[in-house]
Design a protein around this motif. Structure first.
Motif, PDB file in Angstrom:
ATOM      1  N   VAL A 258     -23.001  19.838   3.914  1.00 52.16           N
ATOM      2  CA  VAL A 258     -23.104  20.765   2.786  1.00 52.16           C
ATOM      3  C   VAL A 258     -22.438  22.083   3.191  1.00 52.16           C
ATOM      4  N   PRO A 259     -21.601  22.658   2.327  1.00 52.56           N
ATOM      5  CA  PRO A 259     -20.992  23.947   2.661  1.00 52.56           C
ATOM      6  C   PRO A 259     -22.033  24.982   3.070  1.00 52.56           C
ATOM      7  N   GLY A 260     -21.769  25.684   4.175  1.00 54.64           N
ATOM      8  CA  GLY A 260     -22.703  26.664   4.720  1.00 54.64           C
ATOM      9  C   GLY A 260     -23.449  26.151   5.936  1.00 54.64           C
ATOM     10  N   GLU A 261     -23.449  24.816   6.156  1.00 55.92           N
ATOM     11  CA  GLU A 261     -24.152  24.258   7.311  1.00 55.92           C
ATOM     12  C   GLU A 261     -23.340  24.440   8.595  1.00 55.92           C
ATOM     13  N   VAL A 262     -24.061  24.687   9.692  1.00 56.77           N
ATOM     14  CA  VAL A 262     -23.428  24.732  11.003  1.00 56.77           C
ATOM     15  C   VAL A 262     -23.063  23.303  11.402  1.00 56.77           C
ATOM     16  N   VAL A 263     -21.777  23.080  11.737  1.00 59.21           N
ATOM     17  CA  VAL A 263     -21.322  21.721  12.052  1.00 59.21           C
ATOM     18  C   VAL A 263     -20.841  21.579  13.493  1.00 59.21           C
ATOM     19  N   HIS A 264     -20.695  22.703  14.199  1.00 60.49           N
ATOM     20  CA  HIS A 264     -20.255  22.620  15.599  1.00 60.49           C
ATOM     21  C   HIS A 264     -20.638  23.914  16.310  1.00 60.49           C
ATOM     22  N   ILE A 265     -21.129  23.793  17.558  1.00 56.79           N
ATOM     23  CA  ILE A 265     -21.460  24.966  18.370  1.00 56.79           C
ATOM     24  C   ILE A 265     -20.776  24.824  19.721  1.00 56.79           C
ATOM     25  N   ALA A 266     -19.954  25.812  20.068  1.00 59.42           N
ATOM     26  CA  ALA A 266     -19.275  25.850  21.359  1.00 59.42           C
ATOM     27  C   ALA A 266     -19.780  27.057  22.138  1.00 59.42           C
ATOM     28  N   LYS A 267     -19.177  27.326  23.290  1.00 60.58           N
ATOM     29  CA  LYS A 267     -19.624  28.444  24.117  1.00 60.58           C
ATOM     30  C   LYS A 267     -19.356  29.787  23.451  1.00 60.58           C
ATOM     31  N   ASP A 268     -18.161  29.938  22.873  1.00 61.53           N
ATOM     32  CA  ASP A 268     -17.758  31.252  22.370  1.00 61.53           C
ATOM     33  C   ASP A 268     -17.481  31.283  20.868  1.00 61.53           C
ATOM     34  N   TYR A 269     -17.891  30.253  20.152  1.00 64.51           N
ATOM     35  CA  TYR A 269     -17.773  30.246  18.695  1.00 64.51           C
ATOM     36  C   TYR A 269     -18.664  29.158  18.121  1.00 64.51           C
ATOM     37  N   PHE A 270     -18.898  29.226  16.834  1.00 62.98           N
ATOM     38  CA  PHE A 270     -19.550  28.118  16.132  1.00 62.98           C
ATOM     39  C   PHE A 270     -18.872  27.946  14.781  1.00 62.98           C
ATOM     40  N   SER A 294     -19.923  39.439  19.987  1.00 60.60           N
ATOM     41  CA  SER A 294     -19.075  38.249  20.022  1.00 60.60           C
ATOM     42  C   SER A 294     -19.975  37.042  19.765  1.00 60.60           C
ATOM     43  N   ALA A 295     -19.394  35.956  19.303  1.00 60.54           N
ATOM     44  CA  ALA A 295     -20.196  34.754  19.060  1.00 60.54           C
ATOM     45  C   ALA A 295     -20.844  34.265  20.356  1.00 60.54           C
ATOM     46  N   GLU A 296     -20.145  34.454  21.480  1.00 62.02           N
ATOM     47  CA  GLU A 296     -20.708  34.046  22.770  1.00 62.02           C
ATOM     48  C   GLU A 296     -21.966  34.851  23.090  1.00 62.02           C
ATOM     49  N   GLU A 297     -21.911  36.173  22.859  1.00 60.06           N
ATOM     50  CA  GLU A 297     -23.091  37.015  23.080  1.00 60.06           C
ATOM     51  C   GLU A 297     -24.221  36.611  22.136  1.00 60.06           C
ATOM     52  N   TYR A 298     -23.865  36.364  20.902  1.00 59.20           N
ATOM     53  CA  TYR A 298     -24.857  35.979  19.891  1.00 59.20           C
ATOM     54  C   TYR A 298     -25.549  34.677  20.272  1.00 59.20           C
ATOM     55  N   LEU A 299     -24.767  33.696  20.714  1.00 56.82           N
ATOM     56  CA  LEU A 299     -25.329  32.390  21.047  1.00 56.82           C
ATOM     57  C   LEU A 299     -26.175  32.421  22.315  1.00 56.82           C
ATOM     58  N   ARG A 300     -25.970  33.430  23.154  1.00 51.78           N
ATOM     59  CA  ARG A 300     -26.822  33.601  24.345  1.00 51.78           C
ATOM     60  C   ARG A 300     -28.103  34.358  24.013  1.00 51.78           C
ATOM     61  N   GLY A 301     -28.091  35.112  22.911  1.00 56.86           N
ATOM     62  CA  GLY A 301     -29.226  35.981  22.597  1.00 56.86           C
ATOM     63  C   GLY A 301     -29.878  35.644  21.278  1.00 56.86           C
ATOM     64  N   THR A 302     -29.628  36.495  20.278  1.00 62.42           N
ATOM     65  CA  THR A 302     -30.263  36.342  18.972  1.00 62.42           C
ATOM     66  C   THR A 302     -30.076  34.952  18.394  1.00 62.42           C
ATOM     67  N   GLY A 303     -28.873  34.390  18.575  1.00 63.06           N
ATOM     68  CA  GLY A 303     -28.564  33.098  17.961  1.00 63.06           C
ATOM     69  C   GLY A 303     -28.818  31.908  18.858  1.00 63.06           C
ATOM     70  N   ALA A 304     -29.599  32.083  19.913  1.00 68.78           N
ATOM     71  CA  ALA A 304     -29.828  30.994  20.875  1.00 68.78           C
ATOM     72  C   ALA A 304     -30.494  29.783  20.218  1.00 68.78           C
ATOM     73  N   LYS A 305     -31.204  30.027  19.130  1.00 62.91           N
ATOM     74  CA  LYS A 305     -31.901  28.932  18.449  1.00 62.91           C
ATOM     75  C   LYS A 305     -31.047  28.264  17.378  1.00 62.91           C
ATOM     76  N   LEU A 306     -29.796  28.761  17.208  1.00 59.61           N
ATOM     77  CA  LEU A 306     -28.924  28.182  16.194  1.00 59.61           C
ATOM     78  C   LEU A 306     -28.653  26.722  16.498  1.00 59.61           C
ATOM     79  N   GLN A 307     -28.815  25.848  15.483  1.00 56.07           N
ATOM     80  CA  GLN A 307     -28.651  24.423  15.681  1.00 56.07           C
ATOM     81  C   GLN A 307     -27.712  23.844  14.623  1.00 56.07           C
ATOM     82  N   ILE A 308     -27.123  22.698  14.971  1.00 59.14           N
ATOM     83  CA  ILE A 308     -26.334  21.955  13.977  1.00 59.14           C
ATOM     84  C   ILE A 308     -27.230  21.671  12.777  1.00 59.14           C
TER      85      ILE A 308
END
Length: 313
Positions: A258-270, A294-308
């Motif tokens: 569905v548009p808006g869904e997270v479909v891939h998470i990498a080290k420095d982008y999603f 940066s997306a890398e900082e976000y994924l290490r911190g606030t966005g650490a719980k972000l999931q596909i």
């Protein structure tokens, strides 16, 4: 020596003012917007053109509203040969348009008659245009409707955003004005009426234009992100909280999500699903109440719980 009143406000106008000074024109005054509060601490900050004028030792006039003001009478009393404007931010009243011997001219950041209005650079990128440019024009009472004197086009590169194109077109405007002024001074310049059937508008960016619609295809959303970078910045929402998308690129993920869904998470982008089975790769963002990351900082911190499967609205 031609005497000039220069009117402008943002950084776009600064190289143009500097050129007029370096070329030896008699700059009687610089007219710009009032100082405004800037940032979270609301620090009263002068416009970039004011700072440059003070550096050059040129008097500064800052009307809140030009029409009917004491500042307007002050400008008229200077009796300039020519008024030059570049992103000043106000429409000039008829009494001023008719006062200078050589008229009032504007350095407008579009290829008129396309993109009349206050946000031509933003809109050109939002619309996916392949070129932009500058028009030197006579000013009229109607918005950006005056006769054209000269134009210069440049390509919009794939990686250009509003900030980079502002910088490029500022230099184009400076150089084009420098080339055009001698003909204006001696009365040999071209004067071309705009074709009203070709007119388009670029009104100031609305809040609605800033919100990402993930149903759109990836190219449209990429143009939106870069067209609003570095101001006012595109945004979306995650769990009912706004998230600014400072920078993104067209992604590579193919999906049926569905548009808006997270479909891939990498080290420095999603990557977020868009319409037409495409995706946008987010590299730079700002959650509500947080600093830009940066997306890398976000994924290490606030966005650490972000999931596909998590969904941006």
């Amino acid at each position: 020596m031609t005497s000039i009143v220069f009117m402008g406000t943002p950084t776009f106008s600064v190289p143009i003012l500097r050129m007029l000074h370096e070329e030896g024109y008699k700059i009687l005054a610089v007219v710009t917007q009032p100082d405004r509060p800037v940032g979270r601490k609301k620090v009263l900050t002068p416009p970039p053109v004011k700072e440059e004028a003070l550096r050059l030792g040129v008097p500064v006039i800052q009307p809140e509203k030009l029409r009917g003001s004491a500042e307007l009478e002050q400008i008229l009393a200077l009796q300039p040969d020519l008024v030059v404007t570049a992103a000043f931010g106000q429409i000039l009243p008829k009494v001023l348009l008719e006062a200078p011997r050589l008229g009032c001219i504007n350095v407008h950041a579009s290829l008129l008659p396309a993109y009349r209005g206050g946000a031509p650079i933003h809109q050109a990128i939002l619309d996916g245009q392949k070129e932009a440019g500058v028009t030197i024009m006579y000013m009229a009472e109607k918005l950006d409707a005056g006769d054209m004197i000269s134009q210069q086009a440049i390509p919009i590169e794939e990686t250009d955003h509003t900030g980079s194109l502002f910088d490029k077109l500022s230099i184009v405007g400076r150089d084009l004005l420098k080339q055009t002024l001698p003909a204006i001074e001696d009365g040999t310049n071209n004067r071309t009426v705009q074709d009203e059937t070709m007119v388009t508008y670029a009104h100031n960016i609305s809040r609605e234009q800033e919100r990402v619609d993930w149903q759109q295809n990836a190219r449209t959303i990429y143009n939106q992100v870069r067209g609003l970078h570095p101001w006012p910045v595109a945004y979306t929402t995650l769990e009912e909280s706004n998230v600014k998308i400072w920078w993104a690129q067209i992604g590579s993920a193919k999906h049926t999500a569905v548009p808006g869904e997270v479909v891939h998470i990498a080290k420095d982008y999603f990557e977020i699903a868009t319409g037409e089975g495409e995706s946008i790769a987010v590299y730079d963002l700002q959650p509500a109440g947080k600093k830009r990351l940066s997306a890398e900082e976000y994924l290490r911190g606030t966005g650490a719980k972000l999931q596909i499967g998590d969904r941006f609205e």
